[in-house]
Design a protein around this motif. Sequence first.
Motif, short mmCIF file in Angstrom:
data_model
loop_
_atom_site.label_atom_id
_atom_site.label_comp_id
_atom_site.label_asym_id
_atom_site.label_seq_id
_atom_site.Cartn_x
_atom_site.Cartn_y
_atom_site.Cartn_z
N LYS A 118 24.10 -3.61 20.82
CA LYS A 118 24.09 -2.44 19.96
C LYS A 118 23.08 -2.61 18.83
N LYS A 119 23.04 -3.80 18.26
CA LYS A 119 22.11 -4.10 17.18
C LYS A 119 20.67 -4.05 17.68
N MET A 120 20.42 -4.61 18.88
CA MET A 120 19.08 -4.60 19.47
C MET A 120 18.61 -3.17 19.75
N ALA A 121 19.50 -2.37 20.32
CA ALA A 121 19.15 -0.99 20.66
C ALA A 121 18.77 -0.20 19.42
N LYS A 122 19.51 -0.41 18.34
CA LYS A 122 19.24 0.30 17.10
C LYS A 122 17.90 -0.14 16.51
N LYS A 123 17.61 -1.43 16.59
CA LYS A 123 16.38 -1.96 16.02
C LYS A 123 15.15 -1.47 16.80
N ILE A 124 15.26 -1.46 18.13
CA ILE A 124 14.13 -1.06 18.98
C ILE A 124 13.97 0.46 19.02
N GLY A 125 15.08 1.16 18.85
CA GLY A 125 15.03 2.62 18.90
C GLY A 125 15.42 3.20 20.25
N ILE A 141 27.50 -2.75 28.42
CA ILE A 141 26.08 -2.93 28.12
C ILE A 141 25.88 -4.20 27.31
N THR A 142 24.97 -5.05 27.80
CA THR A 142 24.72 -6.33 27.14
C THR A 142 23.24 -6.43 26.75
N LYS A 143 22.89 -7.58 26.17
CA LYS A 143 21.51 -7.84 25.76
C LYS A 143 20.55 -7.68 26.94
N LYS A 144 20.96 -8.11 28.12
CA LYS A 144 20.11 -8.05 29.31
C LYS A 144 19.77 -6.60 29.67
N ASP A 145 20.73 -5.68 29.52
CA ASP A 145 20.48 -4.27 29.82
C ASP A 145 19.45 -3.68 28.87
N ILE A 146 19.52 -4.05 27.61
CA ILE A 146 18.55 -3.56 26.62
C ILE A 146 17.15 -4.06 26.96
N GLU A 147 17.06 -5.33 27.36
CA GLU A 147 15.76 -5.91 27.71
C GLU A 147 15.17 -5.24 28.95
N ILE A 148 16.02 -4.96 29.94
CA ILE A 148 15.56 -4.28 31.17
C ILE A 148 15.05 -2.89 30.84
N TYR A 149 15.80 -2.17 30.00
CA TYR A 149 15.38 -0.81 29.62
C TYR A 149 14.06 -0.85 28.86
N GLN A 150 13.93 -1.84 27.99
CA GLN A 150 12.71 -1.97 27.18
C GLN A 150 11.49 -2.23 28.07
N LYS A 151 11.65 -3.10 29.07
CA LYS A 151 10.54 -3.41 29.98
C LYS A 151 10.22 -2.23 30.89
N THR A 152 11.26 -1.57 31.39
CA THR A 152 11.08 -0.45 32.32
C THR A 152 10.28 0.67 31.70
N PHE A 153 10.57 0.99 30.44
CA PHE A 153 9.90 2.10 29.78
C PHE A 153 8.80 1.64 28.82
N ASP A 154 8.47 0.36 28.91
CA ASP A 154 7.35 -0.19 28.14
C ASP A 154 7.49 0.11 26.66
N ILE A 155 8.70 -0.14 26.13
CA ILE A 155 8.96 0.11 24.71
C ILE A 155 8.59 -1.15 23.92
N ASN A 156 7.63 -1.03 23.01
CA ASN A 156 7.18 -2.18 22.24
C ASN A 156 6.82 -1.70 20.83
N VAL A 157 7.83 -1.62 19.97
CA VAL A 157 7.59 -1.14 18.61
C VAL A 157 8.18 -2.12 17.60
N ASN A 158 7.54 -2.24 16.43
CA ASN A 158 8.12 -3.04 15.37
C ASN A 158 8.86 -2.12 14.40
N ASN A 159 9.43 -2.69 13.39
CA ASN A 159 10.24 -1.90 12.46
C ASN A 159 9.44 -0.81 11.79
N GLU A 160 8.18 -1.13 11.44
CA GLU A 160 7.32 -0.15 10.76
C GLU A 160 7.04 1.04 11.69
N ASP A 161 6.71 0.71 12.97
CA ASP A 161 6.46 1.77 13.95
C ASP A 161 7.69 2.63 14.13
N LEU A 162 8.84 1.99 14.16
CA LEU A 162 10.09 2.69 14.40
C LEU A 162 10.39 3.70 13.31
#
Length: 406
Positions: A118-125, A141-162
Amino acid sequence: MAEIISMPQLSDTMKEGTIIKWNKKVGDKVSEGDILAEIETDKATQDFEIDVSGILLFIGVKKGGTTRVNEPLAIIGEEGEDISFLLSKLKKNKTEKKIIEKNNKKEEKRIFISPLAKKMAKKIGIPIKKIKKGICEKGRITKKDIEIYQKTFDINVNNEDLSFLNKNNNNNNNNSSNQESTHYPHSSMRKRIATHLTNSKFTAPHYYLMIEINVGKMIQLRKNLNEKLTLEEKISFNDIIIKAVSHSLRNHPNINASWKEKEILCYSHINIGVAVSVKDGLIVPVIRNTDQKSLLQISKEIKDKVLRSKSKKIQPEEIENSTFTVSNLGMYGIEFFTSIINIPNSSILSVGAIIEKPIVKDSKIEIGHVMKVTLSCDHRIIDGTTGSSFLNSLKKLLEDPITILV
C-alpha cells in the motif's frame, strides 16, 4: 388463482432480458398463446408467448426495464382477485435481494493489500483499484504485485514527478467537472458482445494473414449476372466472396474447425456466419451448408437474415453453430482491418474495399481492381502454412470466379 409470471430464458446463454414492449396493459384479458411482451435477450428481440389465461393484474417491469431470468415480470389471475399478499411477498423478496446485493458489492470493493504494498503504490502513484487482486492464492496484493504492475506499464517516476502528475490530475478533474457527459446503460446485446469477444481475444492466440486479390473478373461476373436478374435478386460482392469461401473451406477442412478441451473438431458441414451491424451492436446470422447452395440461394438468404437482424426479428437458432465467419467493411471504404475470431470458430475473414490501383500484368503496368482480405487465425488449430494455403485457394477462386458456379 393468481400466478406470478417470471422472465423466461429465451436462449441458452440468456441471463437477463429487457422489456421492449408490453402488448397488454393491466386489466386486459390474456389467453394462452397470446404474445404478452417483446423481450430483448443477449442475442435478439423475441416474442414472449404466455401459457396461461386470465386477467393481467400487475406489471412488475416497465418498458425499457431489465431483469434477470426467473425474476418476476407480472401477475395474471382472475378479475377482481386480491393479490396484495403476492405483492407484499414480491416486495419483501426484492428488499432481501437488494440487501444481499449491497453486501456482495461491499465485499467485492474490499481490497486486501499488505501495508508495504500500500505504501509503495501510494509513493509510485499506482491506483490500488487498478490491480484489484494479487497473484497469491488468497488474492492479497503484495510488494511483488506492485513491482509487476510497475514493470508492465513502464511506470518510473520519482517523488517530484509524482507531485507534478498529481497537480495535473487535479486540474483535469476540475475542468472535467464543468463538462457534461452522457451516460447510458449497456444493452443486453452489448454486454453479450463484450463478454464473447473478450473471451475470444484472451483465449485464442490470434495471428493474422493478409493477401491482395485482383478482382477484375469478379466485378465482371457480378455485372453479367445482375444484367439477367431482377432488382430483388441482385448479387452482391459479399455473396460471391461467401460462395468462394465455402469452396475453399471444402478444400481445406482444417480451417473449418473448433478447439475443444481434448480434441480438435473438424466439421463435415460448412456454416458461414455473416457479421451484420445493427443499432445496438453486431449480429452474426448463419448461412448453413453454403457449399451446397447456389449463389442465388445464398444471396436471397443473406438478404432475408440481414433484414430481420436489423429489425431484431432474427431467431436465436439462426445465429448459432457457425463454423466460419466473414466480416466485410468494404462498403464503408475500409481497405484493410483485422477481426476478433468468433469462437468457437478457428478463424474469421476480414474483407476490405475494392480499390483501383496500378498493377503489373504480363510485365506491363495497367489499372486494375484489387481487394485485401485478412484471415485472423487461432494458432492452436491453424498454423501459418495451413492458413496461407486456404488464402491462396480463395485468391485463385476469386480471381477466376466462374469456377464457383460450376
